[in-house]
Design an enzyme around this catalytic site. Structure first.
Site, PDB file in Angstrom:
ATOM      1  N   CYS A 161      -7.545  -4.718  -2.231  1.00 13.51           N
ATOM      2  CA  CYS A 161      -7.183  -3.908  -3.391  1.00 13.51           C
ATOM      3  C   CYS A 161      -5.845  -4.410  -3.942  1.00 13.51           C
ATOM      4  O   CYS A 161      -4.984  -4.883  -3.201  1.00 13.51           O
ATOM      5  CB  CYS A 161      -7.061  -2.432  -3.000  1.00 13.51           C
ATOM      6  N   CYS A 179      -6.994   5.193  -1.637  1.00 14.34           N
ATOM      7  CA  CYS A 179      -7.135   4.256  -2.762  1.00 14.34           C
ATOM      8  C   CYS A 179      -7.286   5.023  -4.088  1.00 14.34           C
ATOM      9  O   CYS A 179      -8.200   5.830  -4.250  1.00 14.34           O
ATOM     10  CB  CYS A 179      -8.353   3.354  -2.538  1.00 14.34           C
ATOM     11  N   ASP A 190      -3.514  -2.685  -4.923  1.00 16.03           N
ATOM     12  CA  ASP A 190      -2.456  -1.735  -4.544  1.00 16.03           C
ATOM     13  C   ASP A 190      -1.263  -2.454  -3.903  1.00 16.03           C
ATOM     14  O   ASP A 190      -1.432  -3.230  -2.955  1.00 16.03           O
ATOM     15  CB  ASP A 190      -3.049  -0.703  -3.562  1.00 16.03           C
ATOM     16  N   HIS A 221      -8.605   0.431   1.490  1.00 20.29           N
ATOM     17  CA  HIS A 221      -7.539   1.222   2.135  1.00 20.29           C
ATOM     18  C   HIS A 221      -7.734   2.699   1.826  1.00 20.29           C
ATOM     19  O   HIS A 221      -8.163   3.064   0.727  1.00 20.29           O
ATOM     20  CB  HIS A 221      -6.157   0.752   1.671  1.00 20.29           C
ATOM     21  N   ARG A 251       0.871  -1.559  -1.934  1.00 18.14           N
ATOM     22  CA  ARG A 251       1.190  -1.202  -0.547  1.00 18.14           C
ATOM     23  C   ARG A 251       0.308  -1.908   0.474  1.00 18.14           C
ATOM     24  O   ARG A 251       0.423  -1.684   1.674  1.00 18.14           O
ATOM     25  CB  ARG A 251       1.065   0.318  -0.376  1.00 18.14           C
TER      26      ARG A 251
HETATM   27 CO    CO Z   1      -6.649   0.804  -3.823  1.00 19.05          CO
END
Ligand code: CO
Length: 211
Positions: A42, A101, A44, A98, A46
């Site tokens: 992803c 999400c 993302d 994750h 993090r």
């Molecule tokens: Co995500």
């Protein structure tokens, strides 16, 4: 100092440290790329592939998009997959979602995110529909989303197996091994949720006979 200038400053410091540790570091890395893994994760911020797996530059070939989707009309994803599997000859392809999400959560709502995001998130709604009885039975919203994260990873691994890129490599080179993982934002731990070894049979409708 502008925030982006910090990045350039940190980059200089990092490059200096690497060179101090190992004067050949960059000349060696720039000469050859032989990663053993393709990571589909992803976007993302993090969930950085190298940091959370303790790997170094050169070890993982990376593709990231919103909610780590494998869509068979995505020229970007397919180019990365083809290059990694056919030319870099990676041994493992990892789809890593994750918990928590935002893309997954957004897809479970009725919100209109306007054309492009709607189009992307539709693929996750399809995963939900495929697993509706199981997901609807989970009363707590966070748990339901977490389970959808796992099921989404499972579907994306299956989507990889549906491609002629993977099927051809499985047939002629008995690789790569496919993995579906989910990373926990709250504890930093990766949980393996599914895997497919080279040569695994899927619904025969998707299996190409003339590879
Ligand atoms: Co995500």
């Amino acid at each position: 100092m502008f925030s982006y200038e910090r990045l350039l400053l940190e980059n200089k410091a990092w490059a200096g440290e690497k060179l101090a540790d190992d004067p050949e570091y960059f000349s060696r890395l720039s000469g050859i790329q032989t990663p053993e893994f393709l990571w589909i994760g992803c976007s993302d911020s993090r969930v950085p592939a190298n940091e959370i797996t303790g790997t170094q530059p050169g070890e993982i070939f990376v593709h990231r998009n919103v909610a780590n989707l494998v869509i068979n009309t995505d020229v970007n994803l397919l180019s990365v997959l083809d290059y990694a599997v056919t030319y870099l000859k990676v041994k493992h392809v990892i789809v890593c979602g994750h918990y928590g999400c935002g893309g997954i959560k957004a897809a479970t709502t009725n919100a209109d995110y306007k054309p492009v995001l709607n189009m992307w998130l539709r693929n996750i709604k399809d995963v939900y529909r495929l697993h509706r009885p199981e997901l609807d039975a989970i009363k707590e919203e966070e748990h339901r989303c977490d389970r959808l994260v796992e099921l989404n990873v499972q579907e994306q691994v299956l989507n990889l197996a549906k491609t002629s890129i993977i099927q051809r490599a499985w047939k002629y080179e008995q690789r790569p091994h496919l993995h579906g993982w989910v990373y926990g934002l709250k504890d930093g731990i990766i949980k393996p949720v599914c895997e497919m070894e080279a040569g695994t049979h899927i619904d025969q409708l998707y299996e190409y006979g003339d590879l």
